[in-house]
Design an enzyme around this catalytic site. Structure first.
Site, short mmCIF file in Angstrom:
data_model
loop_
_atom_site.label_atom_id
_atom_site.label_comp_id
_atom_site.label_asym_id
_atom_site.label_seq_id
_atom_site.Cartn_x
_atom_site.Cartn_y
_atom_site.Cartn_z
CB SER A 149 -24.27 -34.99 24.43
OG SER A 149 -24.61 -36.35 24.35
NE ARG A 218 -19.23 -43.66 31.98
CZ ARG A 218 -19.59 -42.41 31.64
NH1 ARG A 218 -20.82 -42.18 31.21
NH2 ARG A 218 -18.74 -41.42 31.75
CG ASP A 317 -20.92 -38.14 17.45
OD1 ASP A 317 -21.25 -39.28 17.87
OD2 ASP A 317 -21.34 -37.09 17.96
CG HIS A 350 -21.09 -38.14 21.40
ND1 HIS A 350 -21.93 -37.32 20.68
CD2 HIS A 350 -21.54 -38.11 22.69
CE1 HIS A 350 -22.86 -36.82 21.49
NE2 HIS A 350 -22.63 -37.27 22.71
CG ASP A 351 -17.20 -38.26 25.39
OD1 ASP A 351 -18.36 -37.81 25.34
OD2 ASP A 351 -16.80 -39.04 26.27
#
Length: 376
Positions: A149, A218, A317, A350-351
């Site tokens: 990332s 967040r 992503d 993405h994670d």
């Protein structure tokens, strides 16, 4: 804001003064790091991991800190990053609040927290600090540099600014420059923090903490870290049970996905400094590897000197989309690097590199073993 420092952290002092790319310098700064495995006599088996925005240096458990790390399933004896073979170092980024010097640290010139007095932070500063740790540990050249990332940006900058320090590189869900969509999301996250009255121009404490702003920031981040496909498969349109809803709030939480985001955000907010979040977030928006050579992004990538590289991306992503990892591989190949591009079909966005070890583990292990075919 109290620093959150894992109990197994060690520290390297940065040169004083430590000049920053956009002006100013740090005095008495340090970088937190952790290590696994043993360094060979010739120091030739070292791997450095540089992280995304929020992780600390505790990537995996070890004797000094047996608690699970953020990449526990990937790193350790017999795992994809095999610490029986490799000496692995993970650093906490300069500007963070988890051991390394950042806005939540004390400014030795004033005795007060830096807050917004911290110099403007760039990815290049993060890279220079990580490179200093490598040299301080007696490592002349890294066998491999792994960046996830934001760490993918840091890794490219480190390679550009410290020629000869890295032999091979794995870039995971990273980017050679920030794209407009990612900039827009991070801009909204920063705005949510800054519009919280308790942020107070960066002058807050644990008793007056901009919790609402951090929660919103967040939540926005978590939404982009996963894919719409995963959100649908994981939560669907399932509603909360009546005993979990607040009937007095007509616009309160109603769906399971809302409850998940709320719980995730509340677990995060008191464990990260808002000013550090602002600084690190902006550093990504500013980054373009092309600046290192005063040319295009492609020319910047082609100027990097490595033996081998692997750029891994995920089809779902949306934050660091697949074309960015393809750009990295193609740019490195244009400069003569033996570089591969590996798109993975993970549904987790993405994670995915944190959770889809079944896909990422073999790819990373294959590359480190020197068998490119195993990376498929």
């Amino acid at each position: 804001m109290t620093e959150f420092i894992p109990p197994g952290s060690r520290f390297v002092d940065l040169p004083s003064p430590f000049p920053m790319k956009r002006g100013g310098a740090l005095h008495g700064a340090r970088i937190a790091y952790e290590t696994w495995g043993a360094l060979d006599a010739d120091a030739g088996n070292a791997i450095l991991i540089v992280t995304g925005l929020s992780p600390d240096a505790h990537a995996a458990s070890h004797a000094a800190d047996p608690s699970p790390g953020w990449w526990e399933a990937m790193l350790g004896p017999g795992k994809a990053i095999d610490t029986d073979r490799w000496f692995v170092v993970c650093v906490n980024s300069l500007g963070s609040c988890k051991g390394s010097t950042g806005p939540a640290s004390v400014d030795p010139a004033t005795g007060d927290l830096y807050r917004l007095g911290f110099p403007e932070l760039s990815i290049e500063d993060v890279a220079d600090a990580a490179a200093h740790v490598v040299r301080a540990l007696g490592i002349r050249a890294l066998a491999c540099l792994i960046g996830n990332s934001m760490g993918g940006m840091t890794a490219l900058s480190l390679i550009a600014r410290h020629p000869g320090l890295v032999r091979s590189h794995i870039n995971i869900c990273g980017a050679a420059r920030a794209l407009p969509f990612s900039i827009a999301i991070r801009s909204l996250q920063r705005e949510a923090i800054r519009l919280d009255p308790l942020w107070n121009q960066g002058d807050y404490d644990d008793a007056h903490y901009p919790e609402s702003g951090m929660r919103m920031a967040r939540k926005l981040g978590v939404i982009t870290y996963r894919s719409a496909l995963e959100w649908d498969g994981r939560f669907g349109r399932v509603r909360l049970d009546s005993d979990r809803r607040d009937d007095e709030d007509p616009f309160g939480l109603e769906f399971e996905v809302e409850s998940y985001l709320e719980g995730h955000a509340r677990r995060f907010v008191r464990r990260f400094d808002p000013n550090s979040y602002l600084y690190l977030s902006r550093s990504m928006d500013w980054f373009d590897i092309g600046e290192s050579c005063g040319d295009s992004t492609e020319a910047g990538l082609a100027s990097l000197r490595l033996e081998r590289a692997l750029a891994i991306g995920v089809q779902t992503d949306i934050l660091f989309p697949l074309q960015q990892q393809q750009q990295i591989a193609e740019g490195l190949r244009a400069g003569g690097v033996d570089a591969d591009f590996l798109p993975l079909a993970s549904p987790q966005g993405h994670d995915a590199f944190l959770v889809d070890i079944g896909r990422f583990g073999p790819a990373i292990h294959g590359f480190l073993s020197g068998h490119p075919s195993a990376a498929g």
